[in-house]
Design a protein around this motif. Structure first.
Motif, PDB file in Angstrom:
ATOM      1  N   UNK A 141       0.848  -1.185   0.000  1.00 19.02           N
ATOM      2  CA  UNK A 141       0.000   0.000   0.000  1.00 19.02           C
ATOM      3  C   UNK A 141       0.884   1.236   0.000  1.00 19.02           C
ATOM      4  N   UNK A 142       0.585   2.146  -0.901  1.00 22.78           N
ATOM      5  CA  UNK A 142       1.300   3.410  -0.983  1.00 22.78           C
ATOM      6  C   UNK A 142       0.354   4.475  -0.429  1.00 22.78           C
ATOM      7  N   UNK A 143       0.795   5.144   0.628  1.00 23.23           N
ATOM      8  CA  UNK A 143      -0.036   6.126   1.303  1.00 23.23           C
ATOM      9  C   UNK A 143       0.477   7.513   0.940  1.00 23.23           C
ATOM     10  N   UNK A 144      -0.392   8.305   0.329  1.00 22.99           N
ATOM     11  CA  UNK A 144      -0.032   9.659  -0.068  1.00 22.99           C
ATOM     12  C   UNK A 144      -0.507  10.621   1.009  1.00 22.99           C
ATOM     13  N   UNK A 145       0.424  11.478   1.453  1.00 21.07           N
ATOM     14  CA  UNK A 145       0.111  12.400   2.545  1.00 21.07           C
ATOM     15  C   UNK A 145       0.395  13.834   2.125  1.00 21.07           C
ATOM     16  N   UNK A 146      -0.269  14.732   2.801  1.00 18.83           N
ATOM     17  CA  UNK A 146      -0.028  16.157   2.654  1.00 18.83           C
ATOM     18  C   UNK A 146       0.311  16.679   4.043  1.00 18.83           C
ATOM     19  N   UNK A 147       1.346  17.505   4.130  1.00 19.83           N
ATOM     20  CA  UNK A 147       1.805  18.017   5.420  1.00 19.83           C
ATOM     21  C   UNK A 147       1.912  19.533   5.347  1.00 19.83           C
ATOM     22  N   UNK A 148       1.363  20.207   6.340  1.00 20.84           N
ATOM     23  CA  UNK A 148       1.515  21.655   6.426  1.00 20.84           C
ATOM     24  C   UNK A 148       2.832  21.982   7.117  1.00 20.84           C
ATOM     25  N   UNK A 149       3.533  22.964   6.575  1.00 19.09           N
ATOM     26  CA  UNK A 149       4.777  23.382   7.204  1.00 19.09           C
ATOM     27  C   UNK A 149       5.889  23.549   6.198  1.00 19.09           C
ATOM     28  N   UNK A 150       7.077  23.813   6.727  1.00 17.45           N
ATOM     29  CA  UNK A 150       8.256  24.020   5.884  1.00 17.45           C
ATOM     30  C   UNK A 150       8.759  22.678   5.343  1.00 17.45           C
ATOM     31  N   UNK A 151       9.731  22.761   4.466  1.00 16.14           N
ATOM     32  CA  UNK A 151      10.307  21.546   3.891  1.00 16.14           C
ATOM     33  C   UNK A 151      10.956  20.686   4.979  1.00 16.14           C
ATOM     34  N   UNK A 152      11.590  21.331   5.956  1.00 18.21           N
ATOM     35  CA  UNK A 152      12.229  20.587   7.052  1.00 18.21           C
ATOM     36  C   UNK A 152      11.180  19.866   7.897  1.00 18.21           C
ATOM     37  N   UNK A 153      10.067  20.548   8.162  1.00 23.44           N
ATOM     38  CA  UNK A 153       8.987  19.921   8.936  1.00 23.44           C
ATOM     39  C   UNK A 153       8.370  18.745   8.170  1.00 23.44           C
TER      40      UNK A 153
END
Length: 113
Positions: free
Chosen positions: A47-59
């Motif tokens: 299973x490939x789970x695609x995520x979206x994260x708020x924040x900077x590239x480091x975060x």
């Protein structure tokens, strides 16, 4: 037939992952994560789970590291919640669709001006 089953499993995993990531994962590296999509192979092995994260590239990078460390726990929790003979191996990837859409929207706005 297998395609319908893998889609059902993917949707169920997406629902369970949303609850799991918001309630059970206490790693401070894992920021505000949204599960945007789950792709499960036809044989239900991966299973490939695609995520979206708020924040900077480091975060974003730290969140991915935190999720990689919690992969075993996440997989076992999914196995408990979804009754399958074998729980799929999971991998996390960033969903680039939002960034791509924003870039296209910016280009179109610039062309309009």
């Amino acid at each position: 037939m297998g395609d319908i089953r893998s889609n059902r499993v993917a949707e169920q995993m997406k629902k369970e992952l949303g609850e799991l990531l918001s309630q059970k994962i206490k790693d401070p590296r894992v920021g505000f994560v949204t599960v945007t999509d789950v792709e499960v192979t036809g044989d239900l092995q991966q299973a490939k789970i695609f995520i979206s994260v708020l924040g900077s590239e480091e975060e974003k990078h730290e969140t991915l590291v935190g999720l990689a460390k919690a992969k075993g726990f996440i997989r076992s929790e999914i196995g408990k919640r979804i009754r399958l003979r074998k729980t799929p191996e999971i991998s996390f990837e960033f969903d680039e669709a939002f960034d791509y859409g924003n870039r296209i929207e910016k280009i179109l706005r610039d062309l309009n001006n």
